[in-house]
Design a protein around this motif. Structure first.
Motif, short mmCIF file in Angstrom:
data_model
loop_
_atom_site.label_atom_id
_atom_site.label_comp_id
_atom_site.label_asym_id
_atom_site.label_seq_id
_atom_site.Cartn_x
_atom_site.Cartn_y
_atom_site.Cartn_z
N ALA A 157 0.82 -1.21 0.00
CA ALA A 157 0.00 0.00 0.00
C ALA A 157 0.86 1.26 0.00
N GLY A 158 1.98 1.21 0.75
CA GLY A 158 2.88 2.36 0.75
C GLY A 158 3.60 2.53 -0.56
N ALA A 159 3.93 1.41 -1.22
CA ALA A 159 4.62 1.49 -2.51
C ALA A 159 3.67 1.86 -3.64
N GLN A 160 2.39 1.50 -3.48
CA GLN A 160 1.39 1.77 -4.52
C GLN A 160 0.16 2.42 -3.86
N PRO A 161 0.24 3.69 -3.53
CA PRO A 161 -0.85 4.36 -2.79
C PRO A 161 -2.21 4.30 -3.50
N ALA A 162 -2.20 4.22 -4.82
CA ALA A 162 -3.46 4.22 -5.56
C ALA A 162 -4.04 2.82 -5.74
N SER A 163 -3.37 1.81 -5.23
CA SER A 163 -3.82 0.43 -5.43
C SER A 163 -4.86 0.04 -4.38
N LYS A 164 -5.36 -1.19 -4.53
CA LYS A 164 -6.35 -1.70 -3.58
C LYS A 164 -5.71 -2.23 -2.30
N TYR A 165 -4.36 -2.21 -2.24
CA TYR A 165 -3.69 -2.75 -1.07
C TYR A 165 -4.00 -1.95 0.19
N VAL A 166 -4.31 -0.66 0.03
CA VAL A 166 -4.65 0.16 1.19
C VAL A 166 -5.89 -0.42 1.88
N GLY A 167 -6.91 -0.72 1.09
CA GLY A 167 -8.11 -1.33 1.65
C GLY A 167 -7.87 -2.73 2.18
N PHE A 168 -6.98 -3.47 1.50
CA PHE A 168 -6.67 -4.83 1.96
C PHE A 168 -6.04 -4.81 3.35
N ALA A 169 -5.11 -3.87 3.57
CA ALA A 169 -4.42 -3.79 4.86
C ALA A 169 -5.40 -3.49 5.98
N ALA A 170 -6.28 -2.51 5.76
CA ALA A 170 -7.27 -2.15 6.79
C ALA A 170 -8.28 -3.28 7.01
N ALA A 171 -8.72 -3.90 5.91
CA ALA A 171 -9.70 -4.98 6.03
C ALA A 171 -9.12 -6.18 6.75
N ASN A 172 -7.86 -6.50 6.48
CA ASN A 172 -7.23 -7.64 7.14
C ASN A 172 -7.13 -7.42 8.64
N MET A 173 -6.78 -6.20 9.04
CA MET A 173 -6.63 -5.89 10.46
C MET A 173 -7.99 -5.90 11.17
N THR A 174 -8.94 -5.17 10.62
CA THR A 174 -10.24 -5.07 11.28
C THR A 174 -11.02 -6.38 11.18
N GLY A 175 -10.84 -7.13 10.08
CA GLY A 175 -11.54 -8.40 9.93
C GLY A 175 -11.10 -9.40 10.97
N ALA A 176 -9.79 -9.44 11.26
CA ALA A 176 -9.28 -10.36 12.28
C ALA A 176 -9.85 -10.01 13.64
N ASN A 177 -9.94 -8.72 13.95
CA ASN A 177 -10.48 -8.31 15.24
C ASN A 177 -11.97 -8.62 15.34
N ARG A 178 -12.69 -8.48 14.23
CA ARG A 178 -14.12 -8.79 14.26
C ARG A 178 -14.34 -10.28 14.50
N LEU A 179 -13.49 -11.12 13.91
CA LEU A 179 -13.61 -12.55 14.14
C LEU A 179 -13.33 -12.90 15.60
N LEU A 180 -12.30 -12.25 16.15
CA LEU A 180 -11.92 -12.54 17.53
C LEU A 180 -13.03 -12.13 18.50
N VAL A 181 -13.53 -10.90 18.34
CA VAL A 181 -14.54 -10.39 19.26
C VAL A 181 -15.91 -11.03 18.98
N GLY A 182 -16.25 -11.15 17.70
CA GLY A 182 -17.57 -11.66 17.37
C GLY A 182 -17.73 -13.15 17.53
N THR A 183 -16.69 -13.90 17.19
CA THR A 183 -16.77 -15.36 17.26
C THR A 183 -16.02 -15.93 18.46
N GLY A 184 -14.81 -15.43 18.69
CA GLY A 184 -13.98 -15.99 19.76
C GLY A 184 -14.60 -15.86 21.14
N TRP A 185 -15.03 -14.65 21.48
CA TRP A 185 -15.61 -14.44 22.81
C TRP A 185 -16.92 -15.21 22.99
#
Length: 224
Positions: free
Chosen positions: A87-115
């Protein structure tokens, strides 16, 4: 001891197909690949948990669990580091959204399913609809609440920057320092009777315990 060796051998055997596929660079169908690596991570998870349970004889339970969690989420870190770098190397790419989605998605799984899974398992085994938190869980609750509140700051800013990294890292470092101050002797959980592989490790000399714990943890970290 024989059962311990058998359990460890079974867990290591479960990781071997994943290690072979990864080292050989073999490309399997999606379903087969998911099954192979799921089994490998599951086996590594057992090795990590046995080492963490045995480590509670020497360090606080909170610190042991924190280190266990840190090693367990290493694959998530690796994926997010890659996405963030791209995302830093290609600011206009979809990697910016991928990075945020990967981080928040993991937390949603932990809180929503794990607990919720913990509550369901507790209800299934004990017949109670809720898990009572103990006073010794206060540090975890306070630091988790602090991190959760700061997450809203990131949403309000609509961006993630270096200051967020510094602040969140400081929260985690403070938590590790806080739980690390509790000795194993002062931990309220040390009156519990160890069972399974952890009980076998507890009967070994300290030197052998350290060697086995380090070996299990390093191998599991390599697999993960």
């Amino acid at each position: 001891m024989k059962k311990f060796v058998l359990y460890v051998a079974l867990a290591i055997t479960a990781t071997l197909p994943g290690l072979i596929v990864r080292s050989a660079g073999v490309r399997l169908p999606a379903v087969a690949s998911a099954a192979v690596f799921f089994t490998a991570i599951l086996g590594a998870g057992f090795l990590l948990s046995w080492g963490a349970e045995a480590a509670e004889q020497h360090i606080s339970r909170g610190l042991a669990v924190a280190l266990l969690a840190l090693v367990t989420v290493l694959p998530e870190y690796a994926v997010d580091i890659y996405f963030s770098y791209q995302a830093g190397a290609q600011p206009a790419s979809k990697y910016v959204g991928f990075a945020a989605a990967n981080m928040t998605g993991a937390n949603r799984l932990l809180v929503g399913t794990g607990w919720s899974l913990i509550v369901l398992l507790f209800w299934w085994r004990r017949g109670k609809r809720g898990v009572d938190l103990q006073p010794q869980n206060s540090a975890e609750i306070v630091f988790l609440a602090l991190s959760s509140v700061y997450a809203f700051v990131i949403v309000i800013k609509d961006r993630i920057d270096i200051l967020d990294t510094v602040f969140l890292t400081a929260i985690f470092a403070a938590y590790m320092w806080r739980v690390g101050r509790v000795s194993a002797a002062d931990d309220d959980g040390d009156d519990e009777i160890e069972v399974g592989p952890a009980a076998v490790l507890a009967d070994l000399t300290k030197r052998r315990q350290y060697m086995v714990i380090a070996g299990l943890s390093l191998f599991a970290a390599f697999v993960i």
